[in-house]
Design a protein around this motif. Structure first.
Motif, PDB file in Angstrom:
ATOM      1  N   ALA A 485     -43.435  56.493   8.367  1.00 14.22           N
ATOM      2  CA  ALA A 485     -42.898  55.197   8.808  1.00 14.22           C
ATOM      3  C   ALA A 485     -43.846  54.055   8.442  1.00 14.22           C
ATOM      4  CB  ALA A 485     -42.661  55.233  10.323  1.00 14.22           C
ATOM      5  N   TYR A 486     -45.142  54.283   8.647  1.00 15.17           N
ATOM      6  CA  TYR A 486     -46.141  53.242   8.362  1.00 15.17           C
ATOM      7  C   TYR A 486     -46.201  52.927   6.865  1.00 15.17           C
ATOM      8  CZ  TYR A 486     -50.746  51.052   7.802  1.00 15.17           C
ATOM      9  OH  TYR A 486     -51.769  50.211   7.464  1.00 15.17           O
ATOM     10  N   LEU A 487     -46.245  53.969   6.034  1.00 16.31           N
ATOM     11  CA  LEU A 487     -46.351  53.751   4.595  1.00 16.31           C
ATOM     12  C   LEU A 487     -45.118  53.063   4.027  1.00 16.31           C
ATOM     13  CD1 LEU A 487     -48.022  57.119   3.477  1.00 16.31           C
ATOM     14  CD2 LEU A 487     -49.074  54.855   3.581  1.00 16.31           C
ATOM     15  N   LEU A 488     -43.937  53.427   4.514  1.00 15.87           N
ATOM     16  CA  LEU A 488     -42.720  52.753   4.066  1.00 15.87           C
ATOM     17  C   LEU A 488     -42.758  51.271   4.434  1.00 15.87           C
ATOM     18  CD1 LEU A 488     -39.926  55.383   4.855  1.00 15.87           C
ATOM     19  CD2 LEU A 488     -40.611  54.545   2.600  1.00 15.87           C
ATOM     20  N   PHE A 489     -43.240  50.985   5.633  1.00 14.68           N
ATOM     21  CA  PHE A 489     -43.344  49.592   6.085  1.00 14.68           C
ATOM     22  C   PHE A 489     -44.344  48.817   5.220  1.00 14.68           C
ATOM     23  CE2 PHE A 489     -45.571  46.452   8.772  1.00 14.68           C
ATOM     24  CZ  PHE A 489     -44.500  45.623   9.087  1.00 14.68           C
ATOM     25  N   VAL A 490     -45.497  49.411   4.974  1.00 18.87           N
ATOM     26  CA  VAL A 490     -46.542  48.745   4.184  1.00 18.87           C
ATOM     27  C   VAL A 490     -46.086  48.528   2.739  1.00 18.87           C
ATOM     28  CG1 VAL A 490     -48.831  49.070   3.154  1.00 18.87           C
ATOM     29  CG2 VAL A 490     -48.495  49.481   5.591  1.00 18.87           C
ATOM     30  N   LEU A 491     -45.545  49.571   2.120  1.00 22.20           N
ATOM     31  CA  LEU A 491     -45.189  49.499   0.708  1.00 22.20           C
ATOM     32  C   LEU A 491     -44.025  48.545   0.437  1.00 22.20           C
ATOM     33  CD1 LEU A 491     -45.519  53.283  -0.239  1.00 22.20           C
ATOM     34  CD2 LEU A 491     -47.018  51.420  -0.966  1.00 22.20           C
ATOM     35  N   ASN A 492     -43.091  48.465   1.375  1.00 24.25           N
ATOM     36  CA  ASN A 492     -41.890  47.672   1.127  1.00 24.25           C
ATOM     37  C   ASN A 492     -41.884  46.294   1.769  1.00 24.25           C
ATOM     38  OD1 ASN A 492     -39.789  49.494  -0.348  1.00 24.25           O
ATOM     39  ND2 ASN A 492     -40.726  50.832   1.179  1.00 24.25           N
ATOM     40  N   ILE A 493     -42.752  46.073   2.739  1.00 27.77           N
ATOM     41  CA  ILE A 493     -42.742  44.793   3.442  1.00 27.77           C
ATOM     42  C   ILE A 493     -44.079  44.056   3.346  1.00 27.77           C
ATOM     43  CG2 ILE A 493     -42.470  43.683   5.707  1.00 27.77           C
ATOM     44  CD1 ILE A 493     -40.472  45.860   6.411  1.00 27.77           C
ATOM     45  N   VAL A 494     -45.186  44.764   3.591  1.00 27.81           N
ATOM     46  CA  VAL A 494     -46.498  44.102   3.654  1.00 27.81           C
ATOM     47  C   VAL A 494     -47.026  43.766   2.264  1.00 27.81           C
ATOM     48  CG1 VAL A 494     -48.872  44.261   4.491  1.00 27.81           C
ATOM     49  CG2 VAL A 494     -47.012  45.286   5.820  1.00 27.81           C
ATOM     50  N   LEU A 495     -46.921  44.711   1.334  1.00 29.12           N
ATOM     51  CA  LEU A 495     -47.465  44.485  -0.005  1.00 29.12           C
ATOM     52  C   LEU A 495     -46.520  43.639  -0.855  1.00 29.12           C
ATOM     53  CD1 LEU A 495     -48.911  48.021  -0.901  1.00 29.12           C
ATOM     54  CD2 LEU A 495     -50.145  46.018  -0.069  1.00 29.12           C
ATOM     55  N   HIS A 496     -47.105  42.819  -1.730  1.00 31.02           N
ATOM     56  CA  HIS A 496     -46.322  42.019  -2.656  1.00 31.02           C
ATOM     57  C   HIS A 496     -45.867  42.880  -3.839  1.00 31.02           C
ATOM     58  CE1 HIS A 496     -48.949  38.558  -0.988  1.00 31.02           C
ATOM     59  NE2 HIS A 496     -47.829  38.649  -0.305  1.00 31.02           N
ATOM     60  N   PRO A 497     -44.798  42.491  -4.521  1.00 32.58           N
ATOM     61  CA  PRO A 497     -44.329  43.275  -5.684  1.00 32.58           C
ATOM     62  C   PRO A 497     -45.428  43.515  -6.723  1.00 32.58           C
ATOM     63  CG  PRO A 497     -42.698  41.623  -5.071  1.00 32.58           C
ATOM     64  CD  PRO A 497     -43.902  41.359  -4.223  1.00 32.58           C
ATOM     65  N   GLU A 498     -46.257  42.513  -6.961  1.00 34.57           N
ATOM     66  CA  GLU A 498     -47.346  42.661  -7.939  1.00 34.57           C
ATOM     67  C   GLU A 498     -48.326  43.747  -7.492  1.00 34.57           C
ATOM     68  OE1 GLU A 498     -51.239  40.212  -9.617  1.00 34.57           O
ATOM     69  OE2 GLU A 498     -50.002  39.382  -8.016  1.00 34.57           O
ATOM     70  N   GLU A 499     -48.643  43.779  -6.206  1.00 31.41           N
ATOM     71  CA  GLU A 499     -49.583  44.767  -5.675  1.00 31.41           C
ATOM     72  C   GLU A 499     -48.992  46.174  -5.754  1.00 31.41           C
ATOM     73  OE1 GLU A 499     -51.736  41.772  -2.439  1.00 31.41           O
ATOM     74  OE2 GLU A 499     -49.947  42.919  -1.886  1.00 31.41           O
ATOM     75  N   ARG A 500     -47.685  46.283  -5.474  1.00 25.73           N
ATOM     76  CA  ARG A 500     -47.032  47.596  -5.582  1.00 25.73           C
ATOM     77  C   ARG A 500     -47.034  48.076  -7.026  1.00 25.73           C
ATOM     78  NH1 ARG A 500     -43.222  45.185  -2.026  1.00 25.73           N
ATOM     79  NH2 ARG A 500     -41.708  44.962  -3.713  1.00 25.73           N
ATOM     80  N   GLU A 501     -46.795  47.167  -7.959  1.00 29.83           N
ATOM     81  CA  GLU A 501     -46.772  47.537  -9.375  1.00 29.83           C
ATOM     82  C   GLU A 501     -48.146  47.994  -9.846  1.00 29.83           C
ATOM     83  OE1 GLU A 501     -45.394  48.563 -12.891  1.00 29.83           O
ATOM     84  OE2 GLU A 501     -44.148  47.881 -11.219  1.00 29.83           O
ATOM     85  N   ILE A 502     -49.192  47.319  -9.392  1.00 26.81           N
ATOM     86  CA  ILE A 502     -50.557  47.702  -9.770  1.00 26.81           C
ATOM     87  C   ILE A 502     -50.893  49.084  -9.212  1.00 26.81           C
ATOM     88  CG2 ILE A 502     -53.001  47.168  -9.404  1.00 26.81           C
ATOM     89  CD1 ILE A 502     -52.249  44.207  -9.542  1.00 26.81           C
ATOM     90  N   ILE A 503     -50.529  49.333  -7.947  1.00 26.04           N
ATOM     91  CA  ILE A 503     -50.783  50.643  -7.336  1.00 26.04           C
ATOM     92  C   ILE A 503     -50.053  51.728  -8.118  1.00 26.04           C
ATOM     93  CG2 ILE A 503     -50.394  52.079  -5.291  1.00 26.04           C
ATOM     94  CD1 ILE A 503     -50.720  49.499  -3.628  1.00 26.04           C
ATOM     95  N   ARG A 504     -48.811  51.474  -8.464  1.00 29.01           N
ATOM     96  CA  ARG A 504     -48.022  52.456  -9.211  1.00 29.01           C
ATOM     97  C   ARG A 504     -48.645  52.748 -10.576  1.00 29.01           C
ATOM     98  NH1 ARG A 504     -42.796  54.237  -8.466  1.00 29.01           N
ATOM     99  NH2 ARG A 504     -41.881  55.274 -10.294  1.00 29.01           N
ATOM    100  N   SER A 505     -49.121  51.709 -11.241  1.00 27.93           N
ATOM    101  CA  SER A 505     -49.704  51.888 -12.579  1.00 27.93           C
ATOM    102  C   SER A 505     -51.018  52.651 -12.535  1.00 27.93           C
ATOM    103  CB  SER A 505     -49.916  50.528 -13.241  1.00 27.93           C
ATOM    104  OG  SER A 505     -50.875  49.763 -12.530  1.00 27.93           O
ATOM    105  N   CYS A 506     -51.679  52.659 -11.362  1.00 26.40           N
ATOM    106  CA  CYS A 506     -52.951  53.374 -11.229  1.00 26.40           C
ATOM    107  C   CYS A 506     -52.760  54.864 -10.959  1.00 26.40           C
ATOM    108  CB  CYS A 506     -53.784  52.766 -10.097  1.00 26.40           C
ATOM    109  SG  CYS A 506     -54.501  51.158 -10.504  1.00 26.40           S
ATOM    110  N   LEU A 507     -51.535  55.264 -10.627  1.00 22.12           N
ATOM    111  CA  LEU A 507     -51.271  56.670 -10.335  1.00 22.12           C
ATOM    112  C   LEU A 507     -51.103  57.467 -11.626  1.00 22.12           C
ATOM    113  CD1 LEU A 507     -48.643  56.258  -7.462  1.00 22.12           C
ATOM    114  CD2 LEU A 507     -51.073  56.806  -7.213  1.00 22.12           C
ATOM    115  N   PRO A 508     -51.372  58.786 -11.591  1.00 25.40           N
ATOM    116  CA  PRO A 508     -51.105  59.623 -12.768  1.00 25.40           C
ATOM    117  C   PRO A 508     -49.631  59.514 -13.175  1.00 25.40           C
ATOM    118  CG  PRO A 508     -52.403  60.823 -11.146  1.00 25.40           C
ATOM    119  CD  PRO A 508     -51.992  59.550 -10.491  1.00 25.40           C
TER     120      PRO A 508
END
Length: 520
Positions: A485-508
Motif C-alpha cells: 500500500a505504501y509503495l503504490l502511494f509513493v510511486l503513483n502520488i508522491v513521486l513526480h513522473p520524472e522521478e519515476r522514470e529515472i528510478i525505472r531507468s536505473c533498474l535492470p
C-alpha cells in the motif's frame, strides 16, 4: 597531454553497480556465517576467538586507509573528468607511492604488534609462534590490500564499482577455498588461516592492477610523476576525513562500550541486540547511496552546480521515502522480531529498538549529500561542527542514565539527541551553504522520508492494536500489505513522473520489462 572528458555513464552502469553491491554484501555475510562453524569444529572455541580478534585490530588501520581512498578518489575522479591526464598521472602515482611509503612504515609496527600479541592477549594453550604468525599474516594481508586499493580507485573514478565489488568477491572466495583446501590437506592450524588471508590479498592485488590498466591504460606507474605538493593536498584532506570518521565513531560505536562499563555485560548484550538493527539498515541503504558518490564528483568536476543540486535533492527524497519503509517495519514489529530471533525474554527491548533505529533515517538521507563536502574540499569546516557532537554524545551517555535513572536507555537517548543534531540540523544546513543554496533546501527534502516514517509507524501501531501478530508468516503478511500500500502511494502520488522514470531507468532491463507501467 589530454584526452576526452570522462563519461562515467551513471544511468547505464547503475544496475550493474547495484547488483554487484548486493552480491558482495550477501556473499560477505554468507561466507562469514559458513566459516564460523567450520572454524569452531576444526580449531575449537578458544583458537577461533583469536581470528576475529586479529581481524578486528586491522579495522583501526582500515579507517586510515578508507580516509586516504576517499581523498584519492576525489582528486583522481576530478582530474579524469576534466581530461587532465598529466595531473591524473601525478595524482595516481603520488597516491600509489605515498601509500607504499605508509605501508613500509607500518610493517615494523605490524610485526611488533604481532610479536606481542601472544603476551598481551589470553591465548590459552595455543602456540605462541602460531599466534604470532596468525597476527603477522593477517596484518600483512591488510597492508597488501591497502596497496591494491591504490589501483581500485581508478575503477571508482570510472564508476566501475561492479569491478571493484567483483575483486572483493574474489578475495572472499580465495579465502574460503584456500582455508578449506589447506585444512583438508595439512590439518587445522591458525597459521594456515593467516596464510589464506595473505594469498587472497596477493591475488586481489594482481587482479586490481590488471583491471586498473585495462580500464585506464594512459595511467602509467612512474616515480617521476610523484609530486610532493600533491601528496600534501591528498594527505590534508585524508586527515580531515579521518577526524570526521572518528567523530562518527564517537556518535555511533561508543554506546556499547559505555553500556558495558556502566551496566555490565548482560546489559551490553541486550543493547547490542537493538543496535544491530540500525547497523544492518545503514549497510543496506549504503548499497545504493554509495553509488551516488562518483556522480557527485562528476557534477563538481564539470562545474554543473544546477545538475548537482537537482541530483542530490532527488536522491534524498527518493532514498528517504524508500528507506522509511524497512526502518518503520523493524520498529513496528520489534517485539515479534526479537521474540523470533533471540527469544520472548528479549521482547521488552522493543522501545530500545525504536530509539536506536528510527533516527537512522536522518543519517541515511544525509549520506546522499555527504560526498559534496569532499568534492568541494570542505571536510575541515564540517569537522569543527560535527566532532563536538561525538564528545557531546559521550558526555550525555555518561550523564543521562543517572540524571533520569533510566539505565541503558539513557545511553540510547544520548545517541538519538546527538544524531538528530548532527544529521537533522548541522550536516544538511552546512552542505546547503557549501553549494550556496537556501539553507533549508535539503531539510525540506528530508521531510519526505520523515513523513513516510511517521505515516507507516502510525498505521502499523494502529494495526497492532486490533490484530494479534506472533508468528513470522503473520509478520510477512501484514508487513507485505503495509509495504504494498505504501509503495503504490509513493510511486503513483508522491513521486513526480520524472522521478519515476529515472528510478525505472536505473533498474535492470529484466525488471523494467516485468514491472507494469501503472506501478512504476
Amino acid at each position: 597531454m589530454s584526452t576526452d572528458p570522462l563519461d562515467i555513464k551513471f544511468m547505464q552502469r547503475f544496475p550493474k553497480n547495484l547488483i554487484s553491491n548486493v552480491t558482495y554484501f550477501v556473499l560477505h555475510i554468507a561466507i562469514g556465517l559458513m566459516l564460523v562453524p567450520f572454524f569452531l569444529d576444526t580449531l575449537g572455541t578458544a583458537a577461533y576467538g583469536l581470528i576475529p580478534l586479529a581481524t578486528s585490530l586491522t579495522g583501526y588501520v582500515t579507517l586510515i586507509i578508507d580516509s586516504l581512498n576517499t581523498s584519492i578518489s576525489r582528486f583522481l575522479t576530478i582530474d579524469l573528468q576534466r581530461a587532465d591526464v598529466k595531473r591524473a598521472n601525478e595524482t595516481f602515482n603520488t597516491a600509489l607511492f605515498g601509500t607504499l611509503g605508509i605501508i613500509l612504515l607500518l610493517i615494523p609496527i605490524a610485526l611488533a604488534a604481532a610479536w606481542y600479541a601472544p603476551v598481551f592477549f589470553n591465548i590459552g594453550d595455543q602456540s605462541k609462534t602460531d599466534v604470532f604468525l596468525l597476527f603477522a599474516l593477517i596484518f600483512g594481508s591488510m597492508l597488501i590490500r591497502t596497496w591494491s586499493s591504490s589501483f581500485m580507485v581508478t575503477l571508482f573514478a570510472y564508476n566501475r564499482l561492479d569491478l571493484r565489488n567483483y575483486v572483493n568477491c574474489v578475495y572472499l572466495f580465495m579465502q574460503l577455498i584456500m582455508v578449506v583446501t589447506l585444512f583438508l590437506y595439512l590439518g587445522p592450524s591458525l597459521v594456515l588461516v593467516g596464510l589464506s588471508y595473505a594469498v587472497a590479498a596477493v591475488a586481489t592485488l594482481v587482479i586490481s592492477f590488471v583491471l586498473s590498466k585495462r580500464t585506464c591504460p594512459f595511467l602509467k606507474i612512474s616515480p617521476a610523476s610523484f609530486v610532493r605538493s600533491r601528496l600534501k593536498e591528498i594527505g590534508g584532506m585524508s586527515s580531515w576525513v579521518l577526524i570526521n570518521s572518528v567523530g562518527l565513531l564517537l556518535n555511533t560505536q561508543v554506546a556499547l562500550i559505555v553500556v558495558n562499563k556502566l551496566f555490565g555485560e548482560v546489559a551490553g548484550t541486550e543493547y547490542s541486540l537493538a543496535a544491530v538493527w540500525s547497523t544492518l539498515l545503514i549497510n543496506i541503504a549504503a548499497l545504493v547511496t554509495n553509488l551516488f558518490t562518483p556522480m557527485t564528483y562528476s557534477y563538481y568536476a564539470k562545474q554543473d552546480r544546477e545538475g548537482l543540486i537537482h541530483f542530490t535533492s532527488m536522491t534524498i527524497k527518493v532514498i528517504g521515502l524508500f528507506m522509511a519503509l524497512p526502518i518503520s517495519l523493524v520498529c513496528i514489529f520489534s517485539p515479534q522480531l526479537l521474540t523470533i530471533w533471540v527469544g520472548e525474554e528479549f521482547a521488552h527491548l522493543a522501545p530500545l529498538v525504536w530509539i536506536c533505529v528510527a533516527p537512522v533515517i536522518l543519517q541515511i538521507m544525509v549520506s546522499c549529500i555527504s560526498p559534496i563536502t569532499v568534492a568541494y574540499n570542505r571536510v575541515r569546516s564540517l569537522v569543527f561542527l560535527t566532532l563536538p557532537m561525538g564528545f557531546l554524545n559521550l558526555i550525555l551517555a555518561l550523564l543521562l542514565p543517572y540524571i533520569f535513572n533510566i539505565g541503558m536507555y539513557g545511553v540510547a537517548l544520548a545517541g538519538l539527541i546527538t544524531l538528530f543534531l548532527r544529521y537533522g540540523v548541522i550536516n544538511p544546513l552546512f552542505i546547503a551553504s557549501v553549494i550556496q543554496i537556501p539553507v533549508f533546501t535539503y531539510l525540506k527534502k528530508m521531510l519526505y522520508g520523515i513523513g513516510g516514517l511517521l505515516v507507516i509507524s502510525v498505521v502499523g501501531i494502529a494495526l497492532l492494536s486490533v490484530v494479534t501478530i506472533s508468528t513470522l508468516p503473520t509478520i510477512i503478511l501484514i508487513g507485505g500489505g503495509i509495504a504494498a500500500a505504501y509503495l503504490l502511494f509513493v510511486l503513483n502520488i508522491v513521486l513526480h513522473p520524472e522521478e519515476r522514470e529515472i528510478i525505472r531507468s536505473c533498474l535492470p532491463r529484466v525488471c523494467q520489462k516485468k514491472i507494469p507501467s501503472w506501478i512504476l
